[in-house]
Write an enzyme that holds these catalytic residues in place. Structure first.
Site, PDB file in Angstrom:
ATOM      1  N   CYS A 249       0.791  -1.232   0.000  1.00 51.13           N
ATOM      2  CA  CYS A 249       0.000   0.000   0.000  1.00 51.13           C
ATOM      3  C   CYS A 249       0.830   1.292   0.000  1.00 51.13           C
ATOM      4  O   CYS A 249       0.314   2.349  -0.355  1.00 51.13           O
ATOM      5  CB  CYS A 249      -0.964  -0.005   1.186  1.00 51.13           C
ATOM      6  SG  CYS A 249      -0.183  -0.273   2.769  1.00 51.13           S
TER       7      CYS A 249
ATOM      8  N   HIS B  63      -2.059   7.067   3.235  1.00 45.96           N
ATOM      9  CA  HIS B  63      -0.612   7.045   3.478  1.00 45.96           C
ATOM     10  C   HIS B  63       0.009   8.268   2.798  1.00 45.96           C
ATOM     11  O   HIS B  63      -0.201   8.499   1.609  1.00 45.96           O
ATOM     12  CB  HIS B  63       0.009   5.780   2.878  1.00 45.96           C
ATOM     13  CG  HIS B  63      -0.275   4.522   3.642  1.00 45.96           C
ATOM     14  ND1 HIS B  63      -0.962   4.493   4.820  1.00 45.96           N
ATOM     15  CD2 HIS B  63       0.069   3.225   3.382  1.00 45.96           C
ATOM     16  CE1 HIS B  63      -1.036   3.239   5.266  1.00 45.96           C
ATOM     17  NE2 HIS B  63      -0.429   2.456   4.411  1.00 45.96           N
TER      18      HIS B  63
END
Lengths: 344, 344, 344, 344
Positions: C147, C239
């Site tokens: 990710c 993120h």
């Protein structure tokens, strides 16, 4: 399309008004009013847009106007003004013929100003005629309640039939209720603030007017008392309320749950009205603000943990989106009701 | 020095016991008991130390022992066991002659087990004799209440004189109350959880036993009811409680404040007793968990917003450190009281 | 409609698969596989639904099946399995003829397994033929990257033309990346954890395979190195990555910005592909996870602060939704590419 | 006792000065200076005390004075002024004969003003003589670096011997660095802000002056470059920094660790100097701000994850308390050094 102006258009609630009105089927944003400092410049330039959806394209280039009746081209103005400014400015707009759908607290408790939640007391709109007569205004001011009161009042409405004796309510309120810069991170991180200025008084008085009876001339407060304790917690959006409702006689929690589930204010013809005004959840640990605040596009109020309390009381938790259901969305729903009732 | 063992020494509350006992003038940690898996290894190796003070040097190398009476060399054991284990193990230790000062809920409501807060009901220690007679134990179990109950009960003690009729309490509780892994960050960030399993029942029953009368044989519950609503909020340590205390007659808030300020349980000879059991704050927005939880080394309870409520009620907010005042510190203070009263 | 199964359907990423596939125009959820414990029961009953949109109606009653090829009725399976299980189970499914679009790390770095981001290296799908030949499988495994890697790799793709020499990257990663119970609130509140197991290694290797060249038989790693430092912060989703990209020669930031703005992977025929794979923001303090993670339905990667760094480097910040763009959405976009390329 | 005044005494850093000087063995608070608005009133009345230790008794009643040399009775003044005010006011105080130990950025990069960390470059105090000669001042200004720079510079000091070639640093900074009202909760909850105004430039320039050589007349910058990327995260106190230090030749991480562990600036005779300036942690996931920021009374810098990076680089994480080690504590330690070196 009805021409809509927004007063206080650059602030937190002002931005919600823009977001919610941007694709509204009945209203068209025609005026964004803000301080003298911002007037004359494109909205995009003066407002620091804080929402996580993009600033609507059609609004970016709108020139901000001063907050004065003759500068605002609109049929209705939505007011996100601070209370201390609203008291003077909203009256000016109403006098100048505007319908003012206000989220400010200034006029809420005035005897001839309707304080309305469409699901709760649409008939109070009748106060507009009283207001116009009293004040000689062509326009009118209509208000929605405080962001905590509204969640509680909607859930109390279907319980009125059971004979409410009194209400204790403890709130856990989101930081957005204080405006973008209202709560510093250093104040609320890893913390609770057990105080919100004036909030308890608003809950204790506004709810009684909302649930009171309108006899064509005035509103008579609902015949019980509300005692509130308000707390700020580290949540972005969504006010949670823990309620003890004491009744004149013992009521089974199942009856209360049933009344909430069946509650249907018949507003499906209003675009902002959610499919369900009250969503009753069965999970033991819901509603929760982050999980449930966007139900019904932020207009549904979620209820859970309906259970018996001591002394013929019913306890439950309710929660709703404070800047949508509790502020901008409330004013817009009121405006939709005004149109339906032909005040617009 | 009195030899002290800790049961459940590796968990959240177990670590607090170690932290608080490390430099204690009366107790010396002689045994750290944990699961079979950990037994036989140095504490430093099996425990993941989570507190923000360093693991005390003298404890690092202590060999963890199994949670069995014959493996534990101590005069008193402090129990941080989970309730489902405590019910069996604590009885074994008491039977084997140990004094067990327990933070677990298992025995709190047993008729012959003292549930004690030294500031509130030191005389309930008399139940130890009843317990020994009933159960034929050489040792004894003494318990402290749930971490929410304790804050409320201490503040109610000085109000008993005014004739309490009933109590509504809404809590805003810290995540540490659920243990280190009890509340995932995804559950609580930007959120409130309006439910804590069994917590409301504990507050409603334990408080009545604590404030009840001991006649030499049994405790008679205090003659009022408590109705609780418990909520988890994004706070690390410090449980906040919003209280409505309704009295038999109208009491001025100033009287209540005065009673709290003057409250002096005369425990200054106990090392863990704070200078002030109750600290009354005058600021409109205190107490706050992050600001006030470490008052009195985490043993003081802070009170604020004492004000008149509806219907002869007084409203106030109280707050204390849930893993110190509400758990490990409570058990240690109880043990100090036991020594003072010559049970140790 | 293509029949789609989900392996690991009850977990965090499994739930995202359900959410994203619920109204998908090409895929229909026909199988939800989970542990033996859950098998045989309706999904609604075994899964604790954690997303803030409701569990789709059509999925509620689906009976969960065991994670075995002959129990799963599907043309493609999406894998949200943990790596240690995926290594065996995904191979079984591929052997049994399934196309496996996997979010697990187990096979990513295998020489004959495509590690693909449609915007970056669609041609690597050619490895499927190599894989089938090598392994004698009727089905195939195709993987998407970690990710964090995915956000960085997409933004590096348009910069490859300038001659990258090396990359430093520091991440600020959301808690959802560790699964629902992965990060206790006590670990991350008011805190940063400067370590995420294995994450740095994944970023340093996966990115080179993604940006490497496929010659019809194998992928040759991109000719530079990546050095990563990974940190967990108190963010739910999204993120953030701070990147220094050093080039073989000096490049003007404007060139880099232009390359990102113009980047068009021509995937508009894939339903999950966002209008813009990369959104370049001009504000000095964006992108921010809470504000930008839902751009392009969570599939756009937002970039900001493109500026000159020391030593022929360009610095910028990129951010994307880790459980959509970085997990479930990535696998689904890969599946759409597979269909477009007629592997499905 | 040396008489100490505090300029900007009501703000965030001003309050830290009061907290740290309250029981200082060498200094006695004799003057608290603030804005004209506050002057003439007791400190307790004008300052909103924000720290979680109580406002020291001896300070409560001190009358606040205007920020003017003739109103301040002190031998040394500690400046917590904002940079834009400090530039004028600090010069006035130095001219009037005061030693000014400043936390403001205004004079840090002036060629004749010492920018000092006692552990790093105590010999730079020699610039005081240059400064007095240049400016004709009886007093002097001495400064400490920015709150991020200081953590990094202390950890780089013991690495200078290995030949630093360049530094990449990414920061994760606490909200307290922006002042009490600097970061609204709505800005940072569930979010990261990848930008802090001017911060990167400060880190890139101040660090080179700090680690530079003083030849008796001037400081020559250290011969490498620093490239910084600064981010705000939802942490109350404690700045975390992720560092890549590239050396002229390959260095084993063990050597670096050893150099940090052995680092002893021989300042144990200064009261505010921590037992260890650098604490090296062995756990894989430390340092963490909430766990480690109070080490050495907030004056120790914690380091962890020392590991080899690509291209002859060493990577590590360092963390320190930004308003103690990075602000008020830094100025006080500088003042202690001044006394030791007989400038006071």
């Amino acid at each position: 399309m009805i021409k809509a102006g927004i007063l206080g258009a650059t602030g937190n609630v002002g931005q919600r008004f823009i977001q919610l009105l941007a694709n509204h089927p009945w209203f068209e944003i025609t005026a964004l009013a803000a301080s003298e400092r911002s007037a004359g410049k494109p909205y995009e330039q003066v407002a620091r847009w804080r929402l996580d959806t993009d600033l609507p394209e059609e609004v970016k280039g709108l020139t901000v106007v001063p907050t004065k009746p003759h500068d605002v081209d609109a049929d209705i103005v939505f007011s996100a003004l601070p209370a201390e400014e609203a008291v003077k400015i909203e009256a000016e707009f109403a006098k100048a013929g505007f319908i003012v759908s206000s989220n400010a607290s200034s006029f809420r408790m005035e005897k001839d100003v309707p304080l309305v939640i469409p699901e709760v007391n649409p008939e109070h709109l009748g106060l507009i005629d009283v207001q116009r007569k009293n004040r000689g205004w062509d326009g009118a001011i209509i208000t929605n309640p405080n962001c905590s009161t509204i969640m509680m009042a909607v859930t109390l409405k279907p319980l009125m039939q059971f004979g409410i004796e009194n209400i204790h309510v403890a709130t856990l309120q989101a930081v957005s209720g204080a405006g973008y810069e209202g709560v510093p991170s250093m104040a609320i991180m890893d913390n609770v603030i057990p105080y919100i200025g004036s909030e308890e008084g608003k809950m204790e008085t506004e709810s009684l007017k909302l649930l009171g009876e309108f006899d064509g001339k005035a509103v008579k407060d609902a015949p019980f008392w509300v005692s509130a304790a308000c707390h700020r917690v580290g949540v972005l959006d969504g006010h949670t309320m823990s309620i003890w409702a004491r009744f004149n006689k013992k009521i089974a929690p199942e009856k209360v749950k049933e009344a909430m589930i069946k509650f249907d204010p018949r507003l499906s013809d209003l675009p902002t009205s959610p499919k369900k005004a009250i969503i009753v959840r069965e999970e033991p640990d819901r509603p929760q603000p982050r999980m449930d605040r966007n139900q019904g596009n932020g207009m549904s109020i979620s209820v859970g943990r309906i259970r018996a309390g001591r002394a013929d009381a019913i306890q439950y938790v309710c929660m709703g989106h404070n800047t949508i259901r509790g502020a901008a969305g409330a004013s817009i729903l009121n405006a939709e009701l005004l149109k339906k009732k032909r005040y617009l």
